[in-house]
Motif scaffolding. Structure first.
Motif, PDB file in Angstrom:
ATOM      1  N   LEU A 179      -3.964   1.526  10.408  1.00 48.08           N
ATOM      2  CA  LEU A 179      -4.029   2.993  10.396  1.00 48.08           C
ATOM      3  C   LEU A 179      -5.446   3.482  10.090  1.00 48.08           C
ATOM      4  O   LEU A 179      -5.913   4.464  10.676  1.00 48.08           O
ATOM      5  CB  LEU A 179      -3.046   3.567   9.367  1.00 48.08           C
ATOM      6  CG  LEU A 179      -1.565   3.471   9.739  1.00 48.08           C
ATOM      7  CD1 LEU A 179      -0.686   3.833   8.549  1.00 48.08           C
ATOM      8  CD2 LEU A 179      -1.257   4.374  10.918  1.00 48.08           C
ATOM      9  N   THR A 223       3.911   0.484   2.474  1.00 44.98           N
ATOM     10  CA  THR A 223       3.756  -0.365   3.651  1.00 44.98           C
ATOM     11  C   THR A 223       2.917  -1.585   3.306  1.00 44.98           C
ATOM     12  O   THR A 223       2.411  -1.715   2.196  1.00 44.98           O
ATOM     13  CB  THR A 223       3.123   0.440   4.811  1.00 44.98           C
ATOM     14  OG1 THR A 223       3.190  -0.328   6.009  1.00 44.98           O
ATOM     15  CG2 THR A 223       1.683   0.810   4.530  1.00 44.98           C
ATOM     16  N   ILE A 269      -3.399   4.891   0.644  1.00 48.40           N
ATOM     17  CA  ILE A 269      -4.059   5.547   1.773  1.00 48.40           C
ATOM     18  C   ILE A 269      -3.436   6.925   1.981  1.00 48.40           C
ATOM     19  O   ILE A 269      -2.304   7.167   1.560  1.00 48.40           O
ATOM     20  CB  ILE A 269      -3.966   4.727   3.084  1.00 48.40           C
ATOM     21  CG1 ILE A 269      -2.513   4.554   3.541  1.00 48.40           C
ATOM     22  CG2 ILE A 269      -4.687   3.395   2.955  1.00 48.40           C
ATOM     23  CD1 ILE A 269      -2.361   3.973   4.933  1.00 48.40           C
ATOM     24  N   ARG A 270      -4.193   7.811   2.618  1.00 44.95           N
ATOM     25  CA  ARG A 270      -3.712   9.158   2.931  1.00 44.95           C
ATOM     26  C   ARG A 270      -3.856   9.394   4.421  1.00 44.95           C
ATOM     27  O   ARG A 270      -4.908   9.131   5.011  1.00 44.95           O
ATOM     28  CB  ARG A 270      -4.530  10.213   2.176  1.00 44.95           C
ATOM     29  CG  ARG A 270      -4.014  11.637   2.389  1.00 44.95           C
ATOM     30  CD  ARG A 270      -4.839  12.640   1.620  1.00 44.95           C
ATOM     31  NE  ARG A 270      -6.129  12.893   2.236  1.00 44.95           N
ATOM     32  CZ  ARG A 270      -6.353  13.827   3.160  1.00 44.95           C
ATOM     33  NH1 ARG A 270      -5.380  14.604   3.566  1.00 44.95           N
ATOM     34  NH2 ARG A 270      -7.553  13.987   3.663  1.00 44.95           N
ATOM     35  N   LEU A 271      -2.762   9.844   5.043  1.00 42.90           N
ATOM     36  CA  LEU A 271      -2.810  10.159   6.470  1.00 42.90           C
ATOM     37  C   LEU A 271      -3.700  11.375   6.694  1.00 42.90           C
ATOM     38  O   LEU A 271      -3.733  12.286   5.871  1.00 42.90           O
ATOM     39  CB  LEU A 271      -1.405  10.440   7.009  1.00 42.90           C
ATOM     40  CG  LEU A 271      -0.407   9.282   6.935  1.00 42.90           C
ATOM     41  CD1 LEU A 271       0.964   9.731   7.441  1.00 42.90           C
ATOM     42  CD2 LEU A 271      -0.900   8.088   7.725  1.00 42.90           C
ATOM     43  N   VAL A 288       1.530   4.950   0.987  1.00 40.82           N
ATOM     44  CA  VAL A 288       1.090   5.846   2.052  1.00 40.82           C
ATOM     45  C   VAL A 288       1.398   7.281   1.632  1.00 40.82           C
ATOM     46  O   VAL A 288       2.538   7.606   1.303  1.00 40.82           O
ATOM     47  CB  VAL A 288       1.804   5.531   3.391  1.00 40.82           C
ATOM     48  CG1 VAL A 288       1.337   6.478   4.482  1.00 40.82           C
ATOM     49  CG2 VAL A 288       1.571   4.091   3.794  1.00 40.82           C
ATOM     50  N   THR A 300       0.838  -1.186   0.000  1.00 42.05           N
ATOM     51  CA  THR A 300       0.000   0.000   0.000  1.00 42.05           C
ATOM     52  C   THR A 300       0.876   1.239   0.000  1.00 42.05           C
ATOM     53  O   THR A 300       1.824   1.336   0.782  1.00 42.05           O
ATOM     54  CB  THR A 300      -0.907   0.001   1.253  1.00 42.05           C
ATOM     55  OG1 THR A 300      -1.679  -1.204   1.269  1.00 42.05           O
ATOM     56  CG2 THR A 300      -1.840   1.192   1.256  1.00 42.05           C
ATOM     57  N   ALA A 344      -1.664  -0.702   6.795  1.00 44.84           N
ATOM     58  CA  ALA A 344      -2.598   0.271   6.230  1.00 44.84           C
ATOM     59  C   ALA A 344      -3.990   0.124   6.858  1.00 44.84           C
ATOM     60  O   ALA A 344      -4.627   1.123   7.219  1.00 44.84           O
ATOM     61  CB  ALA A 344      -2.686   0.111   4.722  1.00 44.84           C
ATOM     62  N   ASN A 385       1.115  11.501   2.554  1.00 41.72           N
ATOM     63  CA  ASN A 385       0.987  12.481   3.618  1.00 41.72           C
ATOM     64  C   ASN A 385      -0.364  13.173   3.472  1.00 41.72           C
ATOM     65  O   ASN A 385      -1.057  13.003   2.459  1.00 41.72           O
ATOM     66  CB  ASN A 385       2.127  13.503   3.516  1.00 41.72           C
ATOM     67  CG  ASN A 385       2.528  14.053   4.857  1.00 41.72           C
ATOM     68  OD1 ASN A 385       1.776  13.983   5.827  1.00 41.72           O
ATOM     69  ND2 ASN A 385       3.714  14.603   4.918  1.00 41.72           N
ATOM     70  N   ALA A 399      -5.823   7.289   9.027  1.00 40.94           N
ATOM     71  CA  ALA A 399      -5.692   7.338   7.575  1.00 40.94           C
ATOM     72  C   ALA A 399      -7.028   7.024   6.921  1.00 40.94           C
ATOM     73  O   ALA A 399      -7.920   6.442   7.545  1.00 40.94           O
ATOM     74  CB  ALA A 399      -4.637   6.347   7.110  1.00 40.94           C
ATOM     75  N   SER A 454      -8.704   5.590   3.027  1.00 36.72           N
ATOM     76  CA  SER A 454      -8.384   4.872   1.801  1.00 36.72           C
ATOM     77  C   SER A 454      -8.748   5.730   0.588  1.00 36.72           C
ATOM     78  O   SER A 454      -9.838   6.282   0.517  1.00 36.72           O
ATOM     79  CB  SER A 454      -9.152   3.556   1.762  1.00 36.72           C
ATOM     80  OG  SER A 454      -8.914   2.895   0.547  1.00 36.72           O
ATOM     81  N   ASN A 496       5.714   6.555   1.935  1.00 38.50           N
ATOM     82  CA  ASN A 496       6.211   5.222   2.202  1.00 38.50           C
ATOM     83  C   ASN A 496       5.381   4.195   1.453  1.00 38.50           C
ATOM     84  O   ASN A 496       4.284   4.488   0.994  1.00 38.50           O
ATOM     85  CB  ASN A 496       6.130   4.968   3.714  1.00 38.50           C
ATOM     86  CG  ASN A 496       6.874   3.745   4.152  1.00 38.50           C
ATOM     87  OD1 ASN A 496       7.661   3.169   3.400  1.00 38.50           O
ATOM     88  ND2 ASN A 496       6.638   3.330   5.383  1.00 38.50           N
TER      89      ASN A 496
END
Length: 185
Positions: free
Chosen positions: A42, A34, A69-71, A23, A21, A39, A25, A48, A50, A32
């Motif tokens: 998170l 991961t 995914i987005r934090l 990642v 996945t 994921a 920001n 995070a 999706s 990253n």
């Protein structure tokens, strides 16, 4: 039985590289790559959300396997320039000749504008070439030698770009190309 089927199926996905996945920001900057498990954790913790999902597999209660995914919060990352080394050039070019797509151990580094004609050692002027193409091109530019480049040389923004480019080129995660800047496709 249901748990066993779930575990075996997800293990198969991990073995074939499907469990990765991307990642991002909060600013949509790639951070990253991961595992799908990290994921999902998170996402469950609310850290995070999706953005892209693998529609071919459902994880739990209709939730799909996340591929991007987005934090929800911004993480400050210090800027580090990628050094110009033979290894990094080969990684950027996916270990393939940029003239004929040959893969093998006989790859060399070619200057697009030869050094004897004012070319410098920088990311935009060096590319990967097999020995045959390098000798055939000689002391000429690709246009003069009638040998067009498969991909124009570029400066990678981070080491993450190497792995992301490899995943996109392999066809496993084409949806990542929307989020990874600096990849010349």
């Amino acid at each position: 039985m249901r748990l066993l089927k779930y575990t075996v199926s997800m293990t198969c996905k991990l073995n074939f590289g499907m469990g990765q996945t991307l990642v991002l920001n909060a600013s949509y900057e790639p951070l990253n790559i991961t595992s799908w498990r990290r994921a999902v954790i998170l996402m469950i913790k609310g850290k995070a959300e999706s953005l892209e999902e693998d529609q071919s597999y459902s994880i739990h209660c209709g939730r799909k396997l996340p591929t991007v995914i987005r934090l929800r919060y911004y993480v400050k990352v210090p800027f580090r320039e990628v050094s110009l080394t033979r290894k990094n050039i080969l990684l950027r070019d996916n270990n393939a000749c940029q003239y004929c797509n040959h893969r093998g151990s006989d790859l060399s580094i070619d200057h697009v504008l030869p050094r004897s004609r004012g070319g410098t050692d920088n990311w935009e002027n060096v590319t990967t070439a097999c020995l045959r193409c390098n000798v055939l091109k000689g002391n000429r530019t690709p246009e003069e030698a009638n040998m067009p480049l498969k991909r124009k040389p570029y400066r990678p923004l981070s080491n993450l770009n190497f792995e992301a480019t490899r995943q996109i080129d392999s066809g496993r995660h084409k949806e990542w190309s929307k989020y990874v800047i600096g990849i010349a496709i």
